[in-house]
Scaffold this active site. Structure first.
Site, PDB file in Angstrom:
ATOM      1  N   GLY A   1      -3.068  -2.338  -0.152  1.00 31.71           N
ATOM      2  CA  GLY A   1      -1.879  -2.681   0.645  1.00 31.71           C
ATOM      3  C   GLY A   1      -2.052  -3.988   1.392  1.00 31.71           C
TER       4      GLY A   1
ATOM      5  N   ARG B   1      -3.475  -2.163  -6.921  1.00 31.22           N
ATOM      6  CA  ARG B   1      -4.268  -0.977  -6.595  1.00 31.22           C
ATOM      7  C   ARG B   1      -5.142  -0.481  -7.754  1.00 31.22           C
ATOM      8  NH1 ARG B   1      -3.415   0.876  -1.608  1.00 31.22           N
ATOM      9  NH2 ARG B   1      -1.399   0.604  -0.591  1.00 31.22           N
TER      10      ARG B   1
ATOM     11  N   ASP C   1     -12.113   2.267   0.096  1.00 29.37           N
ATOM     12  CA  ASP C   1     -12.366   2.534  -1.320  1.00 29.37           C
ATOM     13  C   ASP C   1     -12.706   1.254  -2.083  1.00 29.37           C
ATOM     14  OD1 ASP C   1     -12.075   5.212  -1.121  1.00 29.37           O
ATOM     15  OD2 ASP C   1      -9.979   5.270  -1.787  1.00 29.37           O
TER      16      ASP C   1
ATOM     17  N   LYS D   1     -10.400  -4.927   5.210  1.00 26.77           N
ATOM     18  CA  LYS D   1      -8.943  -5.072   5.362  1.00 26.77           C
ATOM     19  C   LYS D   1      -8.250  -3.717   5.425  1.00 26.77           C
ATOM     20  CE  LYS D   1      -6.510  -3.840   2.517  1.00 26.77           C
ATOM     21  NZ  LYS D   1      -5.764  -3.275   1.391  1.00 26.77           N
ATOM     22  N   THR D   2      -7.320  -3.531   6.254  1.00 25.05           N
ATOM     23  CA  THR D   2      -6.289  -2.485   6.186  1.00 25.05           C
ATOM     24  C   THR D   2      -5.583  -2.355   7.531  1.00 25.05           C
ATOM     25  OG1 THR D   2      -5.660  -0.207   5.773  1.00 25.05           O
ATOM     26  CG2 THR D   2      -7.897  -0.490   6.605  1.00 25.05           C
TER      27      THR D   2
ATOM     28  N   ASP E   1      -4.298   0.210   8.464  1.00 20.53           N
ATOM     29  CA  ASP E   1      -4.504   1.586   8.921  1.00 20.53           C
ATOM     30  C   ASP E   1      -5.598   1.709   9.984  1.00 20.53           C
ATOM     31  OD1 ASP E   1      -2.693   1.996   6.945  1.00 20.53           O
ATOM     32  OD2 ASP E   1      -4.031   3.067   5.583  1.00 20.53           O
TER      33      ASP E   1
HETATM   34  P1  FBP Z   1      -4.445   0.187   2.222  1.00 20.60           P
HETATM   35  O1  FBP Z   1      -5.311   1.354   2.555  1.00 20.60           O
HETATM   36  O2  FBP Z   1      -4.526  -0.199   0.803  1.00 20.60           O
HETATM   37  O3  FBP Z   1      -4.689  -0.962   3.144  1.00 20.60           O
HETATM   38  O4  FBP Z   1      -2.941   0.691   2.442  1.00 20.60           O
HETATM   39  C1  FBP Z   1      -2.207   0.576   3.585  1.00 20.60           C
HETATM   40  C2  FBP Z   1      -0.876   1.268   3.482  1.00 20.60           C
HETATM   41  O5  FBP Z   1       0.061   0.445   4.129  1.00 20.60           O
HETATM   42  C3  FBP Z   1      -0.836   2.691   4.045  1.00 20.60           C
HETATM   43  O6  FBP Z   1      -0.675   2.699   5.440  1.00 20.60           O
HETATM   44  C4  FBP Z   1       0.327   3.290   3.304  1.00 20.60           C
HETATM   45  O7  FBP Z   1       0.252   4.691   3.262  1.00 20.60           O
HETATM   46  C5  FBP Z   1       0.196   2.692   1.937  1.00 20.60           C
HETATM   47  O8  FBP Z   1      -0.450   1.441   2.119  1.00 20.60           O
HETATM   48  C6  FBP Z   1       1.507   2.494   1.233  1.00 20.60           C
HETATM   49  O9  FBP Z   1       1.239   2.069  -0.053  1.00 20.60           O
HETATM   50  P2  FBP Z   1       2.249   1.282  -1.006  1.00 20.60           P
HETATM   51  O10 FBP Z   1       2.217  -0.141  -0.572  1.00 20.60           O
HETATM   52  O11 FBP Z   1       1.646   1.444  -2.340  1.00 20.60           O
HETATM   53  O12 FBP Z   1       3.591   1.866  -0.821  1.00 20.60           O
END
Ligand code: FBP
Length: 550
Positions: free
Chosen positions: A78, A142, A173, A199-200, A202
């Protein structure tokens, strides 16, 4: 390209670096490291990259002349604000090592490495993206880098481009996979180093050595601005309860940080729900209680924050979801039967195929949510938890509860809801000064680790509540963050995901205040991110970091 006035001005922003990275850098090796758990198993799986020392950079005396380095960079998962600055930090770092160094970006995430899709990132391209949000410079994806065949395809292109190193910018991951790749390339003596970057949005990739993941600061500032605006609207009109779901996957760091910044009336923390084994009806009772007590004070309005992953932490919902995943698993007889049914008969059919307890929970759900649970499924047939409108589920159940209380003469107020989901609007915002500086420093740190011949390390920049000058840059062996966990039925080495700690200072502070915030109206209105102006407005780290470091 047409760019906004802000983007034009931001292009001139020079991110701050820790003083150790400003001139010649001296590498200081610390003690050898151990994994956070399961050291024997991890050591066996990572014989070449286990136990390496922590690395800290200090100011050096003179810069030794080095050969050019060629680096490939990948954005994984993400989006998170600041990714472009990690890339510009790597670029400036390797150019400082040698002006003929080259940076290649793999397109569309890890898949670009496997499919050999890449572009050279020149100074002109980099300059267009400095201090901007988004991952659009090369795109993200992803695809999981997990198989040897993928590693070998990666090696082919690394050899073609004469790469010294790959930098993988990703979450827990992706960094786990980066470490597996580092080990594989080391084992085969390929000479290709692999470095990770945390990065994230979250905020769940953090530990003793990684104080925060990048993007968390900006994303929570954007959400907090919006929450503050809604709070002001609620307090002006005094007629709505706003139920706001916040992105963040399993962990509730985003909800907790936004709560600390804005002081809403209710904030649910998934980790607390799990620890106390709270049921759905207990949560609903708690929320209805707050609504009703505020109504007694004549305040028929409020704001509630709900973490995205909540539903998975409610014990009976977890069991229900697992049963639904089995019942409706792709290609099973039961799934075929389900698909043949008329839509109007499906919910009843599902309930009759669940255990008694789960059937009871399923039937207690508003029909829209029950339908979502059976229809919105990912490619593996699993319930897509992030798509479930938990905010509506809770809003409807609170309404029902208040209806009962009204009949019993225990509630005489009004309850009207508005629903929101904040997620994507924060992931690509122009990085705050904190994220712009932090990301640039992470990228620059990665380039120094590469120049020093390191592999299997994550770039780390610490002491983040101090001014950027005093930040401490270095590297942490990724194996140090690992433990063994069961994934898809098999034990695997993975980086431990950081959930909200119920013994941690940010949560404890929130608990000490939440009663007051629920009944009174103590809203804080943070306003939009400020990029220019006094440092106490523009350069503040998150409340979470401040409390953790206090
Ligand atoms: P990452 O763990 O890859 O940084 O994802 C962050 C995130 O924004 C989460 O908070 C959310 O649940 C998910 O990506 C949403 O994924 P997508 O962009 O595939 O809809």
């Amino acid at each position: 390209m047409n760019i906004s006035a802000l983007q034009k001005e931001r292009a001139n922003y020079q991110p701050k670096l820790p003083k150790s990275l400003k001139g010649a850098v001296k590498l200081v090796e610390g003690d050898k490291t151990e994994s956070v758990a399961d050291p024997k198993e991890i050591e066996k799986l990572f014989p070449n990259t286990y136990g390496m020392p922590l690395i800290t950079f200090e100011q050096g005396d003179n810069g030794a002349q080095s050969a050019p380095v060629n680096v490939g960079v990948i954005l994984s998962g993400g989006q998170a604000p600041g990714g472009h600055n990690v890339i510009s930090g790597i670029f400036d770092g390797i150019k400082k090592i040698h002006s003929e160094s080259k940076l290649y970006g793999f397109l569309g995430g890890p898949g670009g490495l496997v499919d050999h899709k890449y572009m050279e990132l020149t100074a002109e391209i980099i300059d267009e993206y400095r201090n901007t949000g988004g991952f659009d410079i090369i795109g993200s994806g992803r695809t999981k880098l997990e198989e040897e065949a993928q590693f070998d395809k990666g090696l082919e292109i690394a050899n073609d481009l004469n790469l010294n190193a790959l930098v993988i910018i990703g979450g827990d991951d992706s960094n786990t996979n980066a470490c597996v790749l580092a080990e594989y390339y080391a084992q085969k003596n390929t000479g290709v180093q692999v470095i990770g970057c945390p990065k994230t949005i979250d905020g769940d990739l953090k530990n003793e050595m990684i104080e925060t993941s990048f993007g968390f600061d900006t994303a929570t500032k954007v959400y907090s601005e919006l929450i503050g605006n809604i709070q002001r609207d609620a307090n002006s009109a005094k007629k709505y309860w706003h139920f706001i779901k916040l992105m963040g996957r399993s962990a509730s760091h985003i909800g907790l940080e936004c709560s600390l910044k804005t002081q809403p009336n209710i904030t649910l923390i998934s980790e607390e729900v799990a620890a106390k084994q709270q049921t759905l009806s207990e949560i609903v009772e708690y929320m209805a209680g707050a609504v009703s007590q505020r109504a007694d004070n004549g305040e028929n309005f409020g704001v509630a924050l709900i973490p995205e992953g909540l539903i998975e932490f409610i014990p009976e919902m977890k069991i229900l979801i697992a049963e639904l995943n089995d019942l409706l698993a792709e290609g099973t007889e039961s799934e075929k039967e389900f698909k043949m049914l008329r839509k109007s008969h499906r919910l009843e059919w599902v309930a009759s195929h669940l255990t008694e307890d789960s059937a009871k929970v399923f039937k207690s759900l508003p029909s829209g949510i029950a339908t979502q649970l059976t229809l919105d499924r990912d490619p593996h047939g699993n319930v897509q938890v992030s798509l479930i409108e938990t905010e509506k589920l809770l809003g409807e159940m609170v309404k029902e509860k208040l209806g009962q209380l009204k009949k019993e003469g225990k509630f005489s107020g009004k309850f009207s809801t508005q629903y929101h989901f904040f997620g994507y609007e924060g992931r690509c915002a122009a990085p705050s000064n904190f994220d712009a500086d932090y990301c640039y420093s992470l990228g620059y740190t990665a380039s120094v680790l590469i120049a020093e011949g390191k592999t299997g390390y994550m770039a780390s920049v610490r002491n983040l509540t101090a001014p950027a000058e005093e930040w401490v840059a270095g590297g942490v062996p990724v194996t140090m963050m690992m433990n063994m966990e069961k994934r898809h039925g098999h034990m695997k080495p993975v980086i431990q995901k950081a959930l909200v700690e119920l013994e941690g200072a940010p949560y404890k502070y929130f608990v000490s205040k939440r009663g007051e915030w629920a009944l009174g109206t103590h809203y804080i209105y943070p306003g939009p991110i400020q990029y220019f102006g006094p440092t106490e407005v523009c350069d503040q780290p998150t409340e979470t970091l401040k409390l953790e470091k206090a």
